[in-house]
Design an enzyme around this catalytic site. Sequence first.
Site, PDB file in Angstrom:
ATOM      1  N   GLU A  66       0.811  -1.219   0.000  1.00 16.10           N
ATOM      2  CA  GLU A  66       0.000   0.000   0.000  1.00 16.10           C
ATOM      3  C   GLU A  66       0.841   1.264   0.000  1.00 16.10           C
ATOM      4  OE1 GLU A  66      -0.701  -2.669   1.745  1.00 16.10           O
ATOM      5  OE2 GLU A  66      -2.683  -3.256   1.033  1.00 16.10           O
ATOM      6  N   HIS A 135     -11.493  -3.822   8.788  1.00 16.55           N
ATOM      7  CA  HIS A 135     -11.991  -3.707   7.409  1.00 16.55           C
ATOM      8  C   HIS A 135     -13.285  -2.910   7.321  1.00 16.55           C
ATOM      9  CE1 HIS A 135      -9.334  -7.200   6.842  1.00 16.55           C
ATOM     10  NE2 HIS A 135      -9.476  -7.096   5.562  1.00 16.55           N
TER      11      HIS A 135
HETATM   12  C1  LIG Z   1      -2.760  -4.547   4.245  1.00 14.96           C
HETATM   13  C2  LIG Z   1      -3.744  -5.345   3.495  1.00 14.96           C
HETATM   14  N1  LIG Z   1      -3.824  -5.219   2.162  1.00 14.96           N
HETATM   15  C3  LIG Z   1      -4.725  -5.918   1.466  1.00 14.96           C
HETATM   16  C4  LIG Z   1      -5.592  -6.786   2.103  1.00 14.96           C
HETATM   17  C5  LIG Z   1      -6.649  -7.564   1.316  1.00 14.96           C
HETATM   18  N2  LIG Z   1      -6.244  -8.962   1.213  1.00 14.96           N
HETATM   19  C6  LIG Z   1      -6.656  -9.887   2.102  1.00 14.96           C
HETATM   20  S1  LIG Z   1      -5.952 -11.366   1.849  1.00 14.96           S
HETATM   21  C7  LIG Z   1      -5.080 -10.785   0.525  1.00 14.96           C
HETATM   22  C8  LIG Z   1      -4.135 -11.669  -0.219  1.00 14.96           C
HETATM   23  C9  LIG Z   1      -2.974 -12.036   0.633  1.00 14.96           C
HETATM   24  O1  LIG Z   1      -2.077 -12.803  -0.090  1.00 14.96           O
HETATM   25  P1  LIG Z   1      -1.054 -13.768   0.644  1.00 14.96           P
HETATM   26  O2  LIG Z   1      -0.240 -12.994   1.619  1.00 14.96           O
HETATM   27  O3  LIG Z   1      -0.306 -14.501  -0.406  1.00 14.96           O
HETATM   28  O4  LIG Z   1      -1.946 -14.756   1.501  1.00 14.96           O
HETATM   29  P2  LIG Z   1      -3.040 -15.778   0.960  1.00 14.96           P
HETATM   30  O5  LIG Z   1      -4.327 -15.057   0.927  1.00 14.96           O
HETATM   31  O6  LIG Z   1      -2.600 -16.257  -0.366  1.00 14.96           O
HETATM   32  O7  LIG Z   1      -3.043 -16.866   1.980  1.00 14.96           O
HETATM   33  C10 LIG Z   1      -5.362  -9.451   0.301  1.00 14.96           C
HETATM   34  C11 LIG Z   1      -4.769  -8.632  -0.779  1.00 14.96           C
HETATM   35  C12 LIG Z   1      -5.482  -6.876   3.504  1.00 14.96           C
HETATM   36  N3  LIG Z   1      -6.297  -7.656   4.219  1.00 14.96           N
HETATM   37  N4  LIG Z   1      -4.544  -6.175   4.169  1.00 14.96           N
END
Ligand SMILES: Cc1ncc(C[n+]2csc(CCOP(=O)(O)OP(=O)(O)O)c2C)c(N)n1
Lengths: 334, 334, 320, 320
Positions: A66, A135
């Site tokens: 971000e 959120h």
């Molecule tokens: C700071 C932040 N940015 C974006 C999100 C939205 N979001 C939730 S899960 C996710 C994907 C996360 O990817 P990863 O770290 O690879 O974990 P996975 O979901 O694949 O287990 C996103 C973008 C969030 N919760 N927090």
Amino acid sequence: MMEINEMKKMKYRDAIRLGMTEEMRRDDAVIFLGEDIGRYGGAFGLSAGMLDEFGEERVLDTPISEAAIVGTAVGAALTGLRPVCEMMHMDFVTLGMDALVNQGAKMHYMFGGQAQVPLVLRLPAGTGDGAGAQHSQSLEAWLCHVPGLKVVTPSTPAQAKGLIKAAIRDNNPVCFIEPKALYQTEGLVPLDDDYTIEIGKTLIERPGKDVTIVAYGTLLAKAMEAAAFLEEEGIEVEIINPVTLYPMDMQPIVESVIKTGRLIVAHEAPKTGGVGGEIAARIAESEAFDYLNAPILRLCGMDVPIPYSKELEASVVPQRNDFVHGVYRLLNRE
Amino acid sequence: MMEINEMKKMKYRDAIRLGMTEEMRRDDAVIFLGEDIGRYGGAFGLSAGMLDEFGEERVLDTPISEAAIVGTAVGAALTGLRPVCEMMHMDFVTLGMDALVNQGAKMHYMFGGQAQVPLVLRLPAGTGDGAGAQHSQSLEAWLCHVPGLKVVTPSTPAQAKGLIKAAIRDNNPVCFIEPKALYQTEGLVPLDDDYTIEIGKTLIERPGKDVTIVAYGTLLAKAMEAAAFLEEEGIEVEIINPVTLYPMDMQPIVESVIKTGRLIVAHEAPKTGGVGGEIAARIAESEAFDYLNAPILRLCGMDVPIPYSKELEASVVPQRNDFVHGVYRLLNRE
Amino acid sequence: MIELSEEILLRMYYKMNQARFFEEKVEDLLKRGIIDETVYLSKGEEATGVVSGLALEKGDLVSMTHRGHAQAIGFGLDVNLMMAELLGKSTGYCKGKGGSLHIADVLNGNIGANGIVGGGFTLSCGAALTQKHKKTGQVVLCFAGDGATNEGSFHEAMNLASVWKLPIVFLIENNLYGMSTPIAKHMNIENISDRGAGYNIPGLTIDGTDFLEIYDVMTKSLRYARAGRGPVLVEAKTYRFCGHSSDDPQVYRSTEEVQQWQEKDPLFRLKKYLQENRVFTGKQLETIEGEAKSSIEQAAEFALESLEPDITTVLEDVYA
Amino acid sequence: MIELSEEILLRMYYKMNQARFFEEKVEDLLKRGIIDETVYLSKGEEATGVVSGLALEKGDLVSMTHRGHAQAIGFGLDVNLMMAELLGKSTGYCKGKGGSLHIADVLNGNIGANGIVGGGFTLSCGAALTQKHKKTGQVVLCFAGDGATNEGSFHEAMNLASVWKLPIVFLIENNLYGMSTPIAKHMNIENISDRGAGYNIPGLTIDGTDFLEIYDVMTKSLRYARAGRGPVLVEAKTYRFCGHSSDDPQVYRSTEEVQQWQEKDPLFRLKKYLQENRVFTGKQLETIEGEAKSSIEQAAEFALESLEPDITTVLEDVYA
Ligand SMILES: Cc1ncc(C[n+]2csc(CCOP(=O)(O)OP(=O)(O)O)c2C)c(N)n1
Ligand SMILES: Cc1ncc(C[n+]2csc(CCOP(=O)(O)OP(=O)(O)O)c2C)c(N)n1
Ligand SMILES: [Mg+2]
Ligand SMILES: [Mg+2]
């Protein structure tokens, strides 16, 4: 105001996309960056199809970074692009505050007027998802305390389209707050691709003479419902939507309060430190002060993190009936 | 209030160090982390000597990683330490907002009450340095809009000592705002090592009956000077210092306004969206509303980034004479 | 290779089944609209959470992700209280105020799931600092996703942990996507473990569907951290069988890719091993599976029967 | 090794002298209380800023740090307007509203010094994105300190720049300290260039007091980035002769250490080269030095004689 020819019923979410799409067609300097906005179409489906139309060079999926999203947008804006960027939820702007506040908002001033930062930061905000404390926040008050930023929030699909277009055309960093709970709401939207909503102009959404309600975001519709209900009892509520939260056009609010003598200010964000306090203070400082027949009433979110359980969640933000009772109270009907 | 035996004249800066030092002697769980706080003694000399007394295990120089400083402090607090951490300038809290707001402030609530986050975040704030737009901000209003945080700011050396000790003993995240311009100011400080200032209690700094001034931080002294000047003209100003900005104890302010019928609220931070608006709104909502003989007056920073030139800098924040003229205005003397 | 006792294998098989059944039950409750809040499932990825949880010593701590149910079960959380929390009930870990994203049991060392991607990195530094300061000899296991390693907090935490030699093992569950974004589009390296070099932290890449490798590498990494030698970065390649969240149309990946990974289903791999090595009889396996399944059925029942939080408690717990 | 023309060497010697005299003049004005705002000096570190500035092509962009005077002079900013800005005068680059920390000349590609350590990393990504989008063929040179590479923004920017193959050269002026903190206490690696590996970005470490190496490596790195091959990370080891800021007691380092580095003074090294290789005569060198010196004297005069900003302009320029 320009002439509006054709209208089409559409969702708030789609109206934002339409506005963005039109501006991207109009000006090649407009780009769009954010997490999962491309093939996936955005966490809320907002940008579905935009990748296909504009390609990967203008619809840029970013890593989950971000601070880099905001900082990159500021740097791009400074050097000649007009980026629109998105936080997946407004809560994550906490990670981009430095680039937004210390860089983007202040550059024009710090550099003695020599540079412009025409960027739009889209911020899906608020409750309704059962998404919990991290959120669901409405953090507009922070942004409305940062000279150099503009802060706008549309409450209807038509406003959403008109305002995103105006935000993109503005030469300053504009924070564009989208209450997630409104994404699926519908309304008529002008198809004219020069339809914009002027930034910095407060709207009277409903005229009335007994009580003034200032409401924005999700609470505008709740206030309108309450007003319709109260009309049947012969109470005429005037409803005002600031649209631009910062810098705010206070004149219509002042005039309304002079007329009605009673003011309710409403938002989802926690009451303490919210934008409502600023509005109340401005009224208490203004010539409307002498016309107030009752203390100003703020109907706001409670001073509490947003709880997960949907029942608890709904209990911490104002509902339609809170407006009805608030009006009664100001009219000494309860 | 505990008995106060011995007093010593010292600087505001040294009073904070004394309070921290006493608490670190008292409780091994108290640690201190920040940039250049060890051998260097802190950017403002605040922690000089503390490394020698407590060693590297309790006085921890960090890399330049504000997000990690705050996040580490939150994690340490959650698991049994009582960290004090420092942003070199309050402006850099923009880099630690996620850990502070989304984690530290909300954990106790999000986790259903099962955990505590006893941490103190020290935030050197405000103008006076000629340090420009990125090193001079007063961002307390943001923090006063985050349920779960406490926000305090001492205005004298005695308050600085008493409040830092209370903050360290508090079981919640406490943001401790230190106006840099006060670091070199002197005053008598109780040496009693159980001397604390209660968090959540507003203080009447000077009694009076004509006008109420609410001021904190650097503006308290300016208000006091103005009051001394006005006294000679027979005007009695009551000066109130909230000390705890969030959650604020409003009762003494309400009572004072009922008595005086006139209110000035003052801070360095930009007027729009500042804490002063919240105070004004609360008064406008309270029983004091009916006693107001004049509109509430806010004497605040201008809505502008802080300029570099020292003359320009001084021109954007309230000065002693602004208080004098403000009082005249409320009394219709101008 | 570290030996796996029969007892450990039993717990492993039980918990991995529990985790699988938990996720399937939640899927079911989502479909029926009984849960309609935000929940992320880890079906297919259970091995990393469960097996590394079993490699912990008593008193070790854990920081979980948004996709944390298997991590929680591995650590030893109570599925009843977890399920109740997902349903927003007063009996849940957070009294219904937190939800899946904030399940925690802080007093027992579980410092919480996290709704902020990457939110746990610096919290783990703090938890590890406490262990170092109090000389507890405990280690913090910090889970994160591949996408999370692109957050600034990853970098700041890795650097701090290395400079201060904090007892942390970072376990990156690399499921090849951050939400919809394939790893090749969010980072330009083959292995996330390569990021260790920027901090002088040992970095290891393992097969996250292979319980043997996970147990071995995690046990050794935890030992390394426990010995005061500093943090370790372990990357486990794994795959999520389900969507990112309940409304994920999964347009970003092919069914072939999903199928290929399903062939490496960590639960089946474990079962096959137990069968082939005759650790347990078919009947014993069935019993374990049955018990795991009924524990989840019970959890769902417990959750469904529990009371909603009393609305008057909504303002409690803002301050300690 | 890239050849250095006589013309470049002349400009280099002139500008490096300018930078040195600029810093000495500012030291003097600080001592006399004529400047009493926040200013950071780069005495001893001039080579990185000046020489890499000369390696740029016309139209390339630069993002500077808080310690940016030599960087600005290398890029080609006007010392009159710089000095006026330091004195908070209306004739300064920012009309006295910015100060040393915000000197910028955006229309000419200098996107500004920065008061936020690490603040320039992501801004540079944005500036580079503009170049890529508009196919200008220009490169962004992003300066930062060693301490700044511990900020999360370093990581996010490096990763993004690599994934998007942005035309940026990151030049880390590693002066061995972040304020008072020696590098060994703020990172656990020998060379910051090692951090490139975490992003698949080429990382190079050079001697920041050696103009030949700086010019060579920077020219090649800029070419690499310009060719669309992605970013480069260059670390230049250097040393600040003066304190971190005007009130730095420098308790954190020994005078021996300072002396050792003073022997590698980049300005003397350049002068020695020019003498030994007889590029210029002693007289020519003196002339260049004299001109550089008088340009700074003039700048000080210009600044001192300039008007304070009119107080009524203080609310101007908040919005564009
Ligand atoms: C700071 C932040 N940015 C974006 C999100 C939205 N979001 C939730 S899960 C996710 C994907 C996360 O990817 P990863 O770290 O690879 O974990 P996975 O979901 O694949 O287990 C996103 C973008 C969030 N919760 N927090
Ligand atoms: C975000 C942020 N944190 C802290 C500071 C205070 N500060 C100013 S310069 C400095 C040291 C920076 O070190 P480095 O990046 O190595 O650059 P150097 O000063 O050595 O040139 C610090 C800590 C700041 N300006 N911004
Ligand atoms: Mg992933
Ligand atoms: Mg340095």
